[in-house]
Design a protein around this motif. Sequence first.
Motif, PDB file in Angstrom:
ATOM      1  N   ARG A  61      -3.869   0.337  17.974  1.00  9.86           N
ATOM      2  CA  ARG A  61      -3.768  -0.015  16.559  1.00  9.86           C
ATOM      3  C   ARG A  61      -2.707   0.853  15.882  1.00  9.86           C
ATOM      4  NH1 ARG A  61      -7.907  -2.819  13.334  1.00  9.86           N
ATOM      5  NH2 ARG A  61      -9.025  -2.927  15.305  1.00  9.86           N
ATOM      6  N   VAL A  62      -1.987   0.255  14.938  1.00  7.89           N
ATOM      7  CA  VAL A  62      -0.948   0.954  14.172  1.00  7.89           C
ATOM      8  C   VAL A  62      -1.378   1.006  12.711  1.00  7.89           C
ATOM      9  CG1 VAL A  62       1.465   0.891  13.419  1.00  7.89           C
ATOM     10  CG2 VAL A  62       0.873   0.273  15.776  1.00  7.89           C
ATOM     11  N   PHE A  63      -1.248   2.190  12.103  1.00  8.12           N
ATOM     12  CA  PHE A  63      -1.616   2.366  10.698  1.00  8.12           C
ATOM     13  C   PHE A  63      -0.388   2.264   9.793  1.00  8.12           C
ATOM     14  CE2 PHE A  63      -5.867   3.440  11.745  1.00  8.12           C
ATOM     15  CZ  PHE A  63      -6.586   3.474  10.550  1.00  8.12           C
ATOM     16  N   TYR A  64      -0.673   1.945   8.540  1.00  7.77           N
ATOM     17  CA  TYR A  64       0.359   1.784   7.514  1.00  7.77           C
ATOM     18  C   TYR A  64      -0.094   2.561   6.288  1.00  7.77           C
ATOM     19  CZ  TYR A  64       3.752  -0.867   4.626  1.00  7.77           C
ATOM     20  OH  TYR A  64       4.805  -1.249   3.804  1.00  7.77           O
ATOM     21  N   GLN A  65       0.713   3.524   5.844  1.00  8.93           N
ATOM     22  CA  GLN A  65       0.344   4.354   4.703  1.00  8.93           C
ATOM     23  C   GLN A  65       0.841   3.736   3.405  1.00  8.93           C
ATOM     24  OE1 GLN A  65       1.826   8.394   4.683  1.00  8.93           O
ATOM     25  NE2 GLN A  65       1.107   8.746   2.588  1.00  8.93           N
ATOM     26  N   VAL A  66      -0.064   3.637   2.437  1.00  8.34           N
ATOM     27  CA  VAL A  66       0.262   3.046   1.134  1.00  8.34           C
ATOM     28  C   VAL A  66       0.071   4.096   0.040  1.00  8.34           C
ATOM     29  CG1 VAL A  66      -0.444   1.345  -0.601  1.00  8.34           C
ATOM     30  CG2 VAL A  66      -0.313   0.690   1.812  1.00  8.34           C
ATOM     31  N   PHE A  67       1.116   4.319  -0.746  1.00 10.26           N
ATOM     32  CA  PHE A  67       1.051   5.125  -1.962  1.00 10.26           C
ATOM     33  C   PHE A  67       0.840   4.126  -3.092  1.00 10.26           C
ATOM     34  CE2 PHE A  67       2.649   7.866  -5.340  1.00 10.26           C
ATOM     35  CZ  PHE A  67       2.241   9.119  -4.935  1.00 10.26           C
ATOM     36  N   PRO A  68      -0.400   3.982  -3.605  1.00 11.80           N
ATOM     37  CA  PRO A  68      -0.764   2.794  -4.397  1.00 11.80           C
ATOM     38  C   PRO A  68       0.140   2.499  -5.587  1.00 11.80           C
ATOM     39  CG  PRO A  68      -2.734   4.012  -3.806  1.00 11.80           C
ATOM     40  CD  PRO A  68      -1.570   4.866  -3.396  1.00 11.80           C
ATOM     41  N   ASP A  77      -1.287 -10.250   3.555  1.00 12.05           N
ATOM     42  CA  ASP A  77      -0.705 -11.187   4.518  1.00 12.05           C
ATOM     43  C   ASP A  77       0.617 -10.655   5.070  1.00 12.05           C
ATOM     44  OD1 ASP A  77      -2.769 -12.994   4.394  1.00 12.05           O
ATOM     45  OD2 ASP A  77      -1.827 -14.251   2.864  1.00 12.05           O
ATOM     46  N   TYR A  78       1.361  -9.945   4.219  1.00 10.37           N
ATOM     47  CA  TYR A  78       2.600  -9.304   4.680  1.00 10.37           C
ATOM     48  C   TYR A  78       2.285  -8.267   5.761  1.00 10.37           C
ATOM     49  CZ  TYR A  78       6.492  -5.927   4.459  1.00 10.37           C
ATOM     50  OH  TYR A  78       7.511  -5.050   4.768  1.00 10.37           O
ATOM     51  N   LEU A  79       1.258  -7.457   5.529  1.00  8.16           N
ATOM     52  CA  LEU A  79       0.882  -6.444   6.510  1.00  8.16           C
ATOM     53  C   LEU A  79       0.348  -7.085   7.785  1.00  8.16           C
ATOM     54  CD1 LEU A  79      -0.806  -3.730   4.251  1.00  8.16           C
ATOM     55  CD2 LEU A  79       1.568  -3.878   5.037  1.00  8.16           C
ATOM     56  N   ALA A  80      -0.402  -8.181   7.625  1.00  7.56           N
ATOM     57  CA  ALA A  80      -0.891  -8.894   8.806  1.00  7.56           C
ATOM     58  C   ALA A  80       0.271  -9.485   9.595  1.00  7.56           C
ATOM     59  CB  ALA A  80      -1.869  -9.988   8.383  1.00  7.56           C
ATOM     60  N   GLU A  81       1.288  -9.982   8.889  1.00  7.55           N
ATOM     61  CA  GLU A  81       2.468 -10.511   9.569  1.00  7.55           C
ATOM     62  C   GLU A  81       3.204  -9.404  10.316  1.00  7.55           C
ATOM     63  OE1 GLU A  81       6.719 -12.783   8.551  1.00  7.55           O
ATOM     64  OE2 GLU A  81       5.374 -12.162   6.932  1.00  7.55           O
ATOM     65  N   LEU A  82       3.277  -8.230   9.702  1.00 10.23           N
ATOM     66  CA  LEU A  82       3.882  -7.085  10.377  1.00 10.23           C
ATOM     67  C   LEU A  82       3.065  -6.704  11.609  1.00 10.23           C
ATOM     68  CD1 LEU A  82       6.049  -4.824  10.348  1.00 10.23           C
ATOM     69  CD2 LEU A  82       4.547  -3.546   8.802  1.00 10.23           C
ATOM     70  N   GLY A  83       1.744  -6.833  11.508  1.00  4.88           N
ATOM     71  CA  GLY A  83       0.868  -6.586  12.647  1.00  4.88           C
ATOM     72  C   GLY A  83       0.023  -5.336  12.556  1.00  4.88           C
ATOM     73  N   VAL A  84       0.099  -4.615  11.430  1.00  9.79           N
ATOM     74  CA  VAL A  84      -0.639  -3.355  11.337  1.00  9.79           C
ATOM     75  C   VAL A  84      -2.140  -3.619  11.369  1.00  9.79           C
ATOM     76  CG1 VAL A  84       1.202  -2.174  10.090  1.00  9.79           C
ATOM     77  CG2 VAL A  84      -0.599  -3.314   8.809  1.00  9.79           C
ATOM     78  N   GLY A  85      -2.880  -2.629  11.907  1.00  2.75           N
ATOM     79  CA  GLY A  85      -4.324  -2.779  12.024  1.00  2.75           C
ATOM     80  C   GLY A  85      -5.098  -1.789  11.201  1.00  2.75           C
ATOM     81  N   GLY A  86      -4.400  -0.971  10.400  1.00  8.00           N
ATOM     82  CA  GLY A  86      -5.089   0.009   9.572  1.00  8.00           C
ATOM     83  C   GLY A  86      -4.241   0.400   8.381  1.00  8.00           C
ATOM     84  N   THR A 122       7.790  -6.169  16.702  1.00  2.47           N
ATOM     85  CA  THR A 122       7.792  -6.184  18.162  1.00  2.47           C
ATOM     86  C   THR A 122       7.025  -4.991  18.726  1.00  2.47           C
ATOM     87  OG1 THR A 122       9.911  -7.354  18.252  1.00  2.47           O
ATOM     88  CG2 THR A 122       9.261  -6.134  20.219  1.00  2.47           C
ATOM     89  N   LEU A 123       7.274  -3.801  18.172  1.00  6.83           N
ATOM     90  CA  LEU A 123       6.594  -2.607  18.670  1.00  6.83           C
ATOM     91  C   LEU A 123       5.084  -2.708  18.494  1.00  6.83           C
ATOM     92  CD1 LEU A 123       8.847   0.369  17.478  1.00  6.83           C
ATOM     93  CD2 LEU A 123       8.842  -0.800  19.687  1.00  6.83           C
ATOM     94  N   ILE A 124       4.653  -3.204  17.343  1.00  8.38           N
ATOM     95  CA  ILE A 124       3.212  -3.313  17.087  1.00  8.38           C
ATOM     96  C   ILE A 124       2.577  -4.318  18.040  1.00  8.38           C
ATOM     97  CG2 ILE A 124       1.506  -4.026  15.372  1.00  8.38           C
ATOM     98  CD1 ILE A 124       3.439  -2.906  13.224  1.00  8.38           C
ATOM     99  N   ARG A 167      -0.322  -3.430  20.947  1.00  8.19           N
ATOM    100  CA  ARG A 167      -1.610  -4.105  21.088  1.00  8.19           C
ATOM    101  C   ARG A 167      -1.803  -4.676  22.491  1.00  8.19           C
ATOM    102  NH1 ARG A 167      -4.656  -5.639  16.629  1.00  8.19           N
ATOM    103  NH2 ARG A 167      -3.787  -5.178  14.570  1.00  8.19           N
ATOM    104  N   GLN A 168      -0.721  -5.147  23.106  1.00  9.76           N
ATOM    105  CA  GLN A 168      -0.819  -5.901  24.350  1.00  9.76           C
ATOM    106  C   GLN A 168      -0.907  -5.035  25.598  1.00  9.76           C
ATOM    107  OE1 GLN A 168       2.651  -8.409  24.267  1.00  9.76           O
ATOM    108  NE2 GLN A 168       1.653 -10.003  23.016  1.00  9.76           N
ATOM    109  N   HIS A 169      -0.386  -3.805  25.548  1.00  8.52           N
ATOM    110  CA  HIS A 169      -0.215  -3.041  26.792  1.00  8.52           C
ATOM    111  C   HIS A 169      -1.033  -1.747  26.775  1.00  8.52           C
ATOM    112  CE1 HIS A 169       2.840  -5.708  28.383  1.00  8.52           C
ATOM    113  NE2 HIS A 169       3.353  -5.752  27.170  1.00  8.52           N
TER     114      HIS A 169
END
Length: 598
Positions: free
Chosen positions: A132-139, A182-191, A506-508, A512-514
């Motif tokens: 899983r890849v995380f994404y940091q948000v500064f609200p 949906d943008y984050l889901a498209e990017l692929g982040v899981g957290g 691609t990296l995300i 997830r796959q490997h």
Amino acid sequence: MATDPAAEGVLFDPSRRADVNVVEGPETTRVILRLRLRQPEVVPRLEWRQAGWTTLPMTPAGLLGDWMVFQAVIHGADLAEPIAYRFALAGPDGERFLGARGLAPDPQEAGTFRLCPGALAPFPVLPWTQGRVFYQVFPDRFANGDPSNDPPGTTPWGGPITHGTGEQYYGGDLAGLIDRLDYLAELGVGGIYLNPIFASGSSHGYDTVDYFRIDPRLGDLDTFRALLDEAHRREIRVILDAVFNHTGTGFWAFQDVMERGAASRYKDWYFFHGFPVDVEGPNYEAWWNVASLPKLRVANPEVRAYLMGVARYWTRFGIDGWRLDVPNEIREPGFWEEFRLTVKGINPQAYVVGEIWHVEPEWLEGDRFDAVMNYPLARDALVGFYRGQGGLGATELDRALRRALLVYPEQAVLMNFNVMGSHDTSRVLTALGGGNLGDRPDPVAVRRLKALSTFLFALPGVPVIYYGDERGMLGEKGENWDAQRAPLVWEEWGEAGRELFAHFQTLIRLRRQHPALWSPVVTRLAVDDEAGLYACTRSGGGEELVVVTTRTPGPVRTVLAGVSGRYRDLITGTQLQAGGHGLEVALDGPETRLLLRE
């Protein structure tokens, strides 16, 4: 007579989790024992006993500073019974033994160490963090979804950053984050790691005034409930930032002391040096002497109980974990241990990350945090390597990587929060020479970021993207000017932004796959300082990958001796076949290639 092992170049600490570790797995439990030596001619082995003595070889795992680390793994031991063990060291002058009484030529004289049932705190790897890849948000700077809650004097979105940016608001809020899930889901982040969202007196939120209330400029409890539900529906976990070391001066307990002085029942919640309270020339202890951030007296049982109540409330509300601000400044015995028990007692799968900036393994013994913000690996070593600064060549990169793998127990290595940059540092693209806010990103720095991120995503741990890095955002952290916290301009992509977004997608996906990329096993293949090149293998889950990286601009070729078989480049799809001399790999640097053995 037994002697002091450290004085003779031998280090082993049975109380250190990185030296004695129990790793529980789905099929078997392993006991990992590590020994450090400064004697290159000495060959160690492990001798351990339950029913009878068993001897295991110890294999070199890499250098930790000037010490060579050797490792042995015990499989199949009955952990309901004590394990006795010692180390045998064979050298030019004969054989010696290391046990509980020290270093001696006779095993009885050296004694034995004992690992007793329950001696180590359970320290499971949280399965959901792997891959899983995380994404940091500064609200305040991510997206404005509800202009009606904008504070007075809000800067127009995309307007200039001013000095004293904690007093500047752009209007970002939780509704804006929901709009962009949906943008984050498209990017692929899981957290998502959210900077503070509790009621506070600033745009950064680290001066809390109410831990049980969402800041009105960001939304309310219903908005946050909707965020959690919508994120979880997309299989995105959410962890919150908690500031327990200090509050803001607007916090109700501090306000009561300002009003009542020494008569306040909350005067012992802080470290006051006199009354009345003076916030202009503070007569109380504060974080780094910043008057607006008075330090809590966490040793006070009332304060401690209050903060544990905060942890219980939001964990029960459904968050997936905590990022803990400056936890190293809270040294009260047992506080973080109690915090972990409180949180894990509600949700054993909660992810607990400490903001520790340096290599400090004592925080990852299994009794406090699951992970730390691993700045020394990515922000320090990798940025320095790809930028070519600070004398960081391939050899130094290897040492930094070995340190990251060997100084912590395996579970922490697999869960460490691997940040390239954050709200507290310059943007990673800026650090790589890409320019500052308002500039067009330098193409060479973009290539460096792609090479760095590919290499980081191929290492153990949890990769983290700071909001906007996937779009090529720039920004330098100044003395009082935080350009790295600029608002994300959604309408503008730019060539670098489109290129980097596709790259991180691609990296995300590959992450997830490997499962080999989640493994703790990193085996060095090549270190070439002249070519600025490093190569290693990643193996696990029935897979083997070769990772090759270079920081040198332009064509670089290398032959990896001892590598055989057929490989596929996971990013380009190119096929490679090893020959008699090994696997020949061509790079157009700066570049990192991920090669899967087929």
